[in-house]
Scaffold this motif. Structure first.
Motif, PDB file in Angstrom:
ATOM      1  N   ALA A  99       0.846  -1.197   0.000  1.00 28.90           N
ATOM      2  CA  ALA A  99       0.000   0.000   0.000  1.00 28.90           C
ATOM      3  C   ALA A  99       0.880   1.245   0.000  1.00 28.90           C
ATOM      4  N   PRO A 100       0.356   2.356  -0.524  1.00 27.25           N
ATOM      5  CA  PRO A 100       1.130   3.601  -0.544  1.00 27.25           C
ATOM      6  C   PRO A 100       1.276   4.199   0.851  1.00 27.25           C
ATOM      7  N   GLU A 101       2.134   5.180   0.941  1.00 25.97           N
ATOM      8  CA  GLU A 101       2.466   5.810   2.226  1.00 25.97           C
ATOM      9  C   GLU A 101       1.233   6.346   2.942  1.00 25.97           C
ATOM     10  N   GLU A 102       0.296   6.929   2.191  1.00 24.82           N
ATOM     11  CA  GLU A 102      -0.905   7.497   2.809  1.00 24.82           C
ATOM     12  C   GLU A 102      -1.699   6.452   3.585  1.00 24.82           C
ATOM     13  N   TYR A 103      -1.725   5.233   3.058  1.00 29.33           N
ATOM     14  CA  TYR A 103      -2.470   4.184   3.744  1.00 29.33           C
ATOM     15  C   TYR A 103      -1.846   3.866   5.095  1.00 29.33           C
ATOM     16  N   TRP A 104      -0.520   3.754   5.139  1.00 27.40           N
ATOM     17  CA  TRP A 104       0.148   3.409   6.397  1.00 27.40           C
ATOM     18  C   TRP A 104       0.045   4.543   7.415  1.00 27.40           C
ATOM     19  N   GLU A 105      -0.010   5.768   6.927  1.00 29.50           N
ATOM     20  CA  GLU A 105      -0.239   6.901   7.838  1.00 29.50           C
ATOM     21  C   GLU A 105      -1.640   6.816   8.436  1.00 29.50           C
ATOM     22  N   PHE A 106      -2.612   6.475   7.593  1.00 28.93           N
ATOM     23  CA  PHE A 106      -3.976   6.281   8.076  1.00 28.93           C
ATOM     24  C   PHE A 106      -4.030   5.152   9.095  1.00 28.93           C
ATOM     25  N   TYR A 107      -3.363   4.039   8.798  1.00 30.94           N
ATOM     26  CA  TYR A 107      -3.405   2.864   9.664  1.00 30.94           C
ATOM     27  C   TYR A 107      -2.812   3.165  11.038  1.00 30.94           C
ATOM     28  N   GLU A 108      -1.699   3.861  11.036  1.00 30.62           N
ATOM     29  CA  GLU A 108      -1.058   4.178  12.315  1.00 30.62           C
ATOM     30  C   GLU A 108      -1.922   5.108  13.153  1.00 30.62           C
ATOM     31  N   GLU A 109      -2.539   6.085  12.475  1.00 26.51           N
ATOM     32  CA  GLU A 109      -3.407   7.020  13.194  1.00 26.51           C
ATOM     33  C   GLU A 109      -4.655   6.318  13.722  1.00 26.51           C
ATOM     34  N   TYR A 111      -5.137   2.874  14.256  1.00 34.28           N
ATOM     35  CA  TYR A 111      -4.934   1.728  15.145  1.00 34.28           C
ATOM     36  C   TYR A 111      -3.738   1.877  16.083  1.00 34.28           C
ATOM     37  N   ASP A 112      -3.038   2.992  15.973  1.00 31.48           N
ATOM     38  CA  ASP A 112      -1.870   3.258  16.815  1.00 31.48           C
ATOM     39  C   ASP A 112      -0.817   2.151  16.674  1.00 31.48           C
ATOM     40  N   LYS A 113      -0.599   1.724  15.420  1.00 29.33           N
ATOM     41  CA  LYS A 113       0.408   0.707  15.130  1.00 29.33           C
ATOM     42  C   LYS A 113       1.200   1.126  13.892  1.00 29.33           C
ATOM     43  N   ASP A 114       2.540   1.066  14.013  1.00 30.33           N
ATOM     44  CA  ASP A 114       3.360   1.383  12.854  1.00 30.33           C
ATOM     45  C   ASP A 114       3.609   0.104  12.059  1.00 30.33           C
ATOM     46  N   ILE A 115       4.412   0.213  11.000  1.00 33.00           N
ATOM     47  CA  ILE A 115       4.608  -0.916  10.094  1.00 33.00           C
ATOM     48  C   ILE A 115       5.270  -2.098  10.792  1.00 33.00           C
ATOM     49  N   ASP A 116       6.147  -1.835  11.763  1.00 36.47           N
ATOM     50  CA  ASP A 116       6.795  -2.931  12.496  1.00 36.47           C
ATOM     51  C   ASP A 116       5.769  -3.711  13.316  1.00 36.47           C
ATOM     52  N   ASP A 117       4.813  -2.999  13.904  1.00 34.12           N
ATOM     53  CA  ASP A 117       3.743  -3.669  14.650  1.00 34.12           C
ATOM     54  C   ASP A 117       2.885  -4.521  13.720  1.00 34.12           C
ATOM     55  N   VAL A 118       2.618  -3.986  12.536  1.00 34.75           N
ATOM     56  CA  VAL A 118       1.808  -4.721  11.556  1.00 34.75           C
ATOM     57  C   VAL A 118       2.504  -6.016  11.163  1.00 34.75           C
ATOM     58  N   ILE A 119       3.808  -5.936  10.944  1.00 41.41           N
ATOM     59  CA  ILE A 119       4.581  -7.123  10.559  1.00 41.41           C
ATOM     60  C   ILE A 119       4.546  -8.168  11.669  1.00 41.41           C
ATOM     61  N   LYS A 166      -9.471   8.377  -1.935  1.00 39.57           N
ATOM     62  CA  LYS A 166      -9.371   9.717  -1.359  1.00 39.57           C
ATOM     63  C   LYS A 166     -10.175   9.806  -0.063  1.00 39.57           C
ATOM     64  N   ASN A 167     -11.398   9.326  -0.083  1.00 41.80           N
ATOM     65  CA  ASN A 167     -12.267   9.434   1.082  1.00 41.80           C
ATOM     66  C   ASN A 167     -11.802   8.562   2.246  1.00 41.80           C
ATOM     67  N   ASP A 168     -11.305   7.367   1.931  1.00 40.15           N
ATOM     68  CA  ASP A 168     -10.923   6.428   2.992  1.00 40.15           C
ATOM     69  C   ASP A 168      -9.515   6.673   3.539  1.00 40.15           C
ATOM     70  N   TYR A 169      -8.587   7.012   2.638  1.00 40.57           N
ATOM     71  CA  TYR A 169      -7.183   7.061   3.060  1.00 40.57           C
ATOM     72  C   TYR A 169      -6.461   8.362   2.690  1.00 40.57           C
ATOM     73  N   ASP A 170      -7.222   9.315   2.158  1.00 44.87           N
ATOM     74  CA  ASP A 170      -6.656  10.600   1.765  1.00 44.87           C
ATOM     75  C   ASP A 170      -5.547  10.457   0.717  1.00 44.87           C
ATOM     76  N   ILE A 171      -5.718   9.487  -0.179  1.00 44.22           N
ATOM     77  CA  ILE A 171      -4.798   9.329  -1.306  1.00 44.22           C
ATOM     78  C   ILE A 171      -5.250  10.278  -2.409  1.00 44.22           C
ATOM     79  N   PRO A 172      -4.407  11.222  -2.833  1.00 46.51           N
ATOM     80  CA  PRO A 172      -4.826  12.214  -3.836  1.00 46.51           C
ATOM     81  C   PRO A 172      -5.356  11.564  -5.112  1.00 46.51           C
TER      82      PRO A 172
END
Length: 216
Positions: A99-109, A111-119, A166-172
């Motif tokens: 997924a693009p960067e915007e998705y991971w920013e959304f996910y962290e905000e 669920y309060d988990k960064d990519i290492d937590d997801v892994i 755009k609506n779900d993850y703020d991807i331009p």
């Protein structure tokens, strides 16, 4: 007036090279290095056949570079392979590529988990999933797939996809250039049994990279 010794076209004695084929002019008594004016002069004297050949060569180079760029980036097939590597081969280190960067920013905000937590979470989930499939099909479960069809999304469907991202993850919206609906056949096979099925994913090009949008 002289004649080119290579192509036989009439040429001026004072030119360095034949304006038709580019061969050196053996009749020039005082050859000199080519300059900008020589090049312009040659360009002006090209006949239609020469121009067509030149245009074709340039187009061929452009197509070649396009193919190189597509293969280097992996294209939509590489996106599907990354998806399968994570979902079925347990390659958790590839999760960030799904997924693009915007998705991971959304996910962290969210669920309060960064990519290492997801892994870390996924590694546990994958082990549980494979235990289930081994119970169903036996040990050494493998997943194989074959792409059977690919259709580019039309303007309306692409707009719907852009709106959702755009609506779900703020991807331009402007970062989503194109997308394909990709169909594939797959086989889940273990030592004791197997299962055959069909799958479908939407793969989009976002900021120059390809992603399976079913993931996010």
């Amino acid at each position: 007036m002289a004649f080119c010794q290579k192509c036989g076209q009439p040429i001026e004695e004072t030119v360095n090279n034949c304006p038709y084929c580019g061969a050196p002019n053996a009749a020039n008594p005082n050859p000199k290095k080519s300059n900008v004016s020589d090049i312009v002069s040659k360009a002006k004297t090209l006949n239609k056949k020469n121009v067509a050949i030149l245009v074709g060569a340039v187009a061929g180079i452009a197509i070649l570079w396009f193919l190189i760029a597509t293969l280097a980036g992996g294209g939509y097939k590489k996106a599907l392979k990354n998806y399968v590597d994570v979902i079925w081969n347990g390659k958790a280190n590839k999760i960030e590529k799904l997924a693009p960067e915007e998705y991971w920013e959304f996910y962290e905000e969210r669920y309060d988990k960064d990519i290492d937590d997801v892994i870390d979470d996924y590694e546990d989930i994958f082990d549980e999933k494979m235990d289930y499939y081994e119970d169903e099909y036996g040990k050494n479960v493998k997943f194989k797939y074959t792409i059977t069809d690919k259709d580019e999304l039309d303007e309306d469907d692409l707009k719907d996809l852009k709106d959702r991202l755009k609506n779900d993850y703020d991807i331009p919206r402007k970062s989503v250039k194109k997308a394909f609906e990709v169909e594939y056949d797959y086989v889940i096979k273990g030592k004791e049994d197997e299962y055959e099925g069909e799958g479908e994913v939407i793969i989009a090009k976002i900021d120059g990279k390809w992603y399976v949008t079913n993931f996010f």
